[in-house]
Design a protein around this motif. Structure first.
Motif, PDB file in Angstrom:
ATOM      1  N   THR A  21       0.840  -1.200   0.000  1.00 38.43           N
ATOM      2  CA  THR A  21       0.000   0.000   0.000  1.00 38.43           C
ATOM      3  C   THR A  21       0.868   1.240   0.000  1.00 38.43           C
ATOM      4  OG1 THR A  21      -1.688  -1.199   1.260  1.00 38.43           O
ATOM      5  CG2 THR A  21      -1.880   1.191   1.197  1.00 38.43           C
ATOM      6  N   ASP A  22       0.409   2.265  -0.697  1.00 30.95           N
ATOM      7  CA  ASP A  22       1.101   3.553  -0.739  1.00 30.95           C
ATOM      8  C   ASP A  22       1.481   3.989   0.679  1.00 30.95           C
ATOM      9  OD1 ASP A  22       1.400   6.468  -0.608  1.00 30.95           O
ATOM     10  OD2 ASP A  22       0.689   6.503  -2.668  1.00 30.95           O
ATOM     11  N   LEU A  80      -0.794   5.311   4.054  1.00 31.44           N
ATOM     12  CA  LEU A  80      -0.813   4.670   5.361  1.00 31.44           C
ATOM     13  C   LEU A  80      -0.456   5.656   6.461  1.00 31.44           C
ATOM     14  CD1 LEU A  80       0.909   1.222   4.691  1.00 31.44           C
ATOM     15  CD2 LEU A  80      -1.484   1.608   5.265  1.00 31.44           C
ATOM     16  N   LYS A  81       0.593   6.436   6.223  1.00 28.57           N
ATOM     17  CA  LYS A  81       1.061   7.386   7.229  1.00 28.57           C
ATOM     18  C   LYS A  81       0.028   8.484   7.478  1.00 28.57           C
ATOM     19  CE  LYS A  81       4.818  10.660   8.156  1.00 28.57           C
ATOM     20  NZ  LYS A  81       6.089  11.234   7.639  1.00 28.57           N
ATOM     21  N   THR A  82      -0.449   9.101   6.403  1.00 24.20           N
ATOM     22  CA  THR A  82      -1.371  10.228   6.553  1.00 24.20           C
ATOM     23  C   THR A  82      -2.701   9.796   7.151  1.00 24.20           C
ATOM     24  OG1 THR A  82      -0.351  11.373   4.689  1.00 24.20           O
ATOM     25  CG2 THR A  82      -2.558  12.084   5.327  1.00 24.20           C
ATOM     26  N   ARG A 113      -4.712  13.767  -1.440  1.00 22.51           N
ATOM     27  CA  ARG A 113      -4.148  14.208  -0.164  1.00 22.51           C
ATOM     28  C   ARG A 113      -3.771  13.031   0.743  1.00 22.51           C
ATOM     29  NH1 ARG A 113      -2.184  19.347   1.069  1.00 22.51           N
ATOM     30  NH2 ARG A 113      -3.517  20.930   0.112  1.00 22.51           N
ATOM     31  N   LYS A 114      -3.977  11.808   0.263  1.00 22.31           N
ATOM     32  CA  LYS A 114      -3.597  10.594   0.995  1.00 22.31           C
ATOM     33  C   LYS A 114      -4.393  10.408   2.282  1.00 22.31           C
ATOM     34  CE  LYS A 114      -0.158  10.326  -2.006  1.00 22.31           C
ATOM     35  NZ  LYS A 114      -0.165   9.377  -3.125  1.00 22.31           N
ATOM     36  N   LEU A 126      -7.558  -1.898  -7.440  1.00 15.86           N
ATOM     37  CA  LEU A 126      -7.100  -0.998  -6.382  1.00 15.86           C
ATOM     38  C   LEU A 126      -5.843  -1.544  -5.708  1.00 15.86           C
ATOM     39  CD1 LEU A 126     -10.493   0.068  -4.751  1.00 15.86           C
ATOM     40  CD2 LEU A 126      -8.980   1.462  -6.176  1.00 15.86           C
ATOM     41  N   ARG A 127      -5.805  -2.843  -5.503  1.00 14.63           N
ATOM     42  CA  ARG A 127      -4.586  -3.445  -4.950  1.00 14.63           C
ATOM     43  C   ARG A 127      -3.414  -3.205  -5.879  1.00 14.63           C
ATOM     44  NH1 ARG A 127      -6.562  -9.470  -2.896  1.00 14.63           N
ATOM     45  NH2 ARG A 127      -6.894  -8.952  -0.694  1.00 14.63           N
TER      46      ARG A 127
END
Length: 271
Positions: free
Chosen positions: A8-9, A13-15, A120-121, A141-142
């Motif tokens: 996953t991007d 994940l972080k945002t 914008r994640k 999507l994956r």
């Protein structure tokens, strides 16, 4: 979760994680609890709304998110029912500090649309198990490394299939994060509670490599832990308030006519 972390991007994940985990569950909750004490009312930490580009248009959604963030609400579930995706994407992007789960319905999730909605994640795309191209959409999507999950609306007739585990396992094969179960209007409190208990048990057992949630029951639990009341609050396609007890009888309890805080201050059975 290894697949989520690696496939996953990372910026998504972080945002999304910070927006839900810190903004929604830490900093936002401090604001929320202070306002609850001040106004002697309950304020949910997670808010749901429809978006259809008509009754609930861009301006209405923008107002909802703006008011919600001032109340300390940074986690939203937006149910897409139609309307211009460009307008919706612009609003979601403008609220970069919020974590938004977008129930995508039957929208055309082209690569261009996915890029637009997640610029914008801060958005997790939720794919309906009822759409004809469900498996193809999930796999696409994956392949695009999008942050996504699966959801299914269920009725009384579907309950036994869910409780057997067969249906959940079948649709869960296409999610590495969440499987969200949304109860229909005919689902009794007893059935909802049974499926909620089933979801809690499989989470404890770690039976599957995704998190199963019965949305109504689990939102009650989440809000019980952070708010003055164990509540579920969303707004339907007309803007009318809907709680765990159903659609509000008073048509004035509508996000198009009253500010959010004024709705929460009304003597209504949120719990």
């Amino acid at each position: 979760w290894e697949r989520v972390v690696h496939d996953t991007d990372q910026d998504c994940l972080k945002t999304f994680g910070i927006n839900v985990g810190y903004n929604g569950c830490t900093a936002g909750v401090r604001t929320l609890r202070a306002l609850e004490r001040l106004h002697r009312c309950g304020i949910p930490s997670i808010l749901g709304t429809c978006y259809n580009g008509a009754e609930i248009d861009g301006k209405t959604l923008e107002d909802l998110l703006r008011q919600g963030e001032k109340l300390g609400i940074f986690t939203y579930i937006v149910d897409y029912r139609g309307g211009d995706l460009d307008v919706l994407a612009g609003i979601l992007a403008a609220h970069k500090d919020a974590g938004i789960i977008l129930l995508t319905g039957d929208s055309a999730l082209t690569p261009q649309a996915v890029t637009l909605l997640t610029v914008r994640k801060n958005v997790m795309l939720a794919v309906s198990a009822g759409r004809p191209d469900f498996s193809e959409t999930c796999e696409a999507l994956r392949g695009a490394h999008a942050l996504c999950c699966v959801y299914a609306e269920y009725d009384e007739a579907r309950a036994a299939d869910i409780l057997s585990g067969e249906y959940v396992e079948r649709i869960g094969a296409y999610s590495d994060t969440f499987v969200l179960l949304l109860p229909g209007e005919d689902v009794t409190p007893e059935t909802g509670a049974a499926i909620g208990a089933f979801a809690a048990s499989v989470r404890r057992e770690q039976r599957w490599p995704f998190i199963l949630m019965e949305l109504r029951e689990d939102l009650v639990g989440i809000n019980r832990s952070v708010s003055r009341c164990a509540c579920v609050v969303r707004f339907d396609e007309d803007g009318r308030l809907v709680t765990r007890h159903g659609r509000a009888a008073d048509p004035a309890l509508n996000l198009r006519t009253l500010p959010l805080l004024e709705i929460f201050k009304k003597p209504i059975p949120l719990e």
